[in-house]
Enzyme design. Structure first.
Site, PDB file in Angstrom:
ATOM      1  CG  ASP A 177      -0.322   0.004   2.573  1.00  0.00           C
ATOM      2  OD1 ASP A 177       1.109   0.285   2.507  1.00  0.00           O
ATOM      3  OD2 ASP A 177      -0.965  -0.045   3.519  1.00  0.00           O
ATOM      4  CG  ASP A 236      -5.749  -5.547   1.989  1.00  0.00           C
ATOM      5  OD1 ASP A 236      -6.397  -5.004   1.476  1.00  0.00           O
ATOM      6  OD2 ASP A 236      -5.248  -5.497   3.238  1.00  0.00           O
TER       7      ASP A 236
END
Lengths: 369, 369
Positions: free
Chosen positions: B93, B265
């Site tokens: 991320d 996720d």
């Protein structure tokens, strides 16, 4: 007989013993180190991993499993082996050592020991018979007599009284035993050589399948410990295994083997691992130290194992971040190192060069003496 | 192009997508669930175990690794993959989500975000360019644009302003990218459908290799989340992968897949595992509950894995005793369960029966709706 010890070779240089310990769950080369699986788990590891980093014989703690989850739950799984899914061999202690550690909370009587639970404060009672009964339910191959382990600075008079009671307890435990588990007698007597002889001789009269040496590594000097081991070496029978309880630093293992010891256990290699101390072929290291921040070498360049792929830098990161994988890797390393050390010791005995090995190992490991 | 998405089949019953995601480190069937390895470790597991319980694609967190141990140490190992010894594929991320979670400690400017370290209080700055630079050092196959994730109750005006800035940041990040990593654009816009369309269309103009859906599962109702997903489904391009960030409860995964999502996720399956909650084919269980004290069945009788050999009674004991092996076993179970779920979902898509599967699964798992 549930177990049998076979003395195969005595090191011509050191007198150390190489033997085979036959148990219902495998035959093991001795000297052997037994990892500690207190609560039916060698902390952080699976049974498959324990297999890899042990010689196949591990220890469970009676006191802990009695209180949590209780011996009946363990027994319902077919004992510790079924409970934790361990297909190797197993030894349990008697709970005595833990009970006597609760110095302010226990009362010793002839019938046994009254004490308070270390967490809940609940009133509890442990006796020679009860310790056998619990150990029968836990189902280890080798079990221990219920003994008192007096502090290393106890007086001669106290140590003697305690020892006499421990001998009576050993007899009571032996009489109570209904299973075919191998019950060891435990030699006590503190740092007094005559008491140690007396303890050993009385136990030998009772004819146990093996003898433990208790009351050492409890605060006395290494010199005193080695002196007592030297003293006991010729007293203990050659055809039975000798187990030095709670001893497991590399130097003490080597010195113990030289003094005729066959079996060792210690919680420190695994406990220290969880606090960042690695035992390696090049000595101890504290992985959290700044010096390892950019060290890309494996934890132990001298010992290739499945954890060698991780760099010191990565393991340090895991510890700094309090990641569980770090504790797993270090536990694996420390037990793998001890397995490796025991293998080298056994080889040196077979080749009659254990004193030479000791010299080399101490130098390489960084012991100064 | 570092990655390529191939749409293989659209479920005739649900419209869900089955596809292949080609990356430099493997081709993966989608929909896929990616376990979270925040600090270059999926908590408690080794890379070998992650391989077993994932489909081979995992996530790392830029914010955490930037601060600890620092991206340069990771880069010196060849990136996260070398650092943690992971030979599968990886996504990172941008750090934005973590920075914006520090609501009281940050200042948002056009150039980026000024904030305080969540532990040390140190002054830090993260920008679109910096987020790319760090992610280049971390070396994942798929990386994310630096975005602001406004709270779910933000006003229309705030959400629109924030979104415009996030779009400018997406452009800046794309311009800054020097590597051939696959940089995804992140669709924001809160719960406002027109802003979501606007965000998606502007990002599609910039032509990213994949699109993330951010700003969901941040406190809004499931109904709102599904509404936004329904709305975005026809807006997003069919030939690019769609990643719903931070979503991973079994029901949200199934509902997300039905609404065209390919990648998921979530930290909850692993975090809840460490607190005793198992996801099983028969629904959730809290292993510490008394009812499992004498339960000798495996954690999940409907899913045979290497941890099936442990009884619920044993795993409960490990949790009550705060033993690390308990957390390992539960983490393994929860990820193995999600891997199993994703496989069943993909099979159902290929057989055009995902709505039927949803019905069966929700019933079996214990969802009441």
């Amino acid at each position: 007989m549930a177990i049998r010890y076979e003395l195969i070779h005595t090191c011509k240089q050191s007198g150390a013993r190489y033997g085979l310990l036959h148990t219902p769950h495998g035959t093991f080369e001795t000297p052997i180190f037994m990892p500690v699986g207190t609560l039916a788990t060698v902390k952080t590891l699976t049974p498959e991993e324990i297999k890899e980093v042990s010689d196949g014989l591990i220890l469970g703690n009676t006191y802990h499993l009695w209180l949590q989850p209780g011996e009946d739950i363990v027994a319902a799984h077919g004992g510790i082996r079924g409970f934790m899914h361990w297909d190797g061999a197993l030894l349990t202690d008697s709970g005595g050592f833990q009970v006597f550690s609760l110095t302010d909370m226990r009362k010793i009587k002839e019938e046994g020991v009254y004490f308070k639970h270390h967490k809940s404060g609940e009133s509890l009672f442990l006796s020679p018979e009860k310790a056998i009964e619990i150990q029968e339910k836990l189902g280890a191959d080798i079990i221990m007599s219920f003994d008192e382990c007096p502090p290393s600075d106890a007086t001669y008079a106290y140590t003697k009284d305690s020892l006499e009671r421990t001998l009576r307890w050993a007899k009571r435990g032996k009489d109570a035993l209904k299973s075919d588990q191998a019950l060891f007698g435990i030699v006590q007597g503190g740092l007094f050589e005559d008491l140690r002889t007396y303890s050993a001789e009385k136990l030998i009269e009772m004819d146990f399948p093996g003898y433990s040496i208790g009351g050492l590594s409890v605060g006395e000097s290494k010199k005193d410990m080695y002196r007592i081991l030297d003293h006991l070496n010729p007293v203990l029978p050659k055809d039975k295994p000798r187990y030095l309880m709670g001893v497991g630093s590399p130097d003490d293992i080597v010195e113990g083997v030289i003094r005729g010891v066959d079996m060792f256990d210690c919680v420190l290699p695994t406990r220290n691992a969880r606090h960042g101390t690695a035992l390696t072929t090049q000595g101890k290291i504290q992985i959290k130290n700044k010096q390892f921040e950019m060290d890309f070498s494996p934890l132990d360049p001298g010992l290739i194992t499945p954890i060698s792929k991780y760099t010191k830098s990565y393991v340090r990161h895991l510890f700094k971040a309090e990641e569980i994988l770090g504790m797993r890797i270090m536990t694996y390393q420390n037990l793998a190192f001890l397995k490796h050390l025991m293998k080298e010791i056994r080889q040196a005995i077979l080749e009659d060069r254990l004193l030479d090995y000791k010299k080399e190992f101490f130098k390489q490991y960084g012991y100064t003496k």
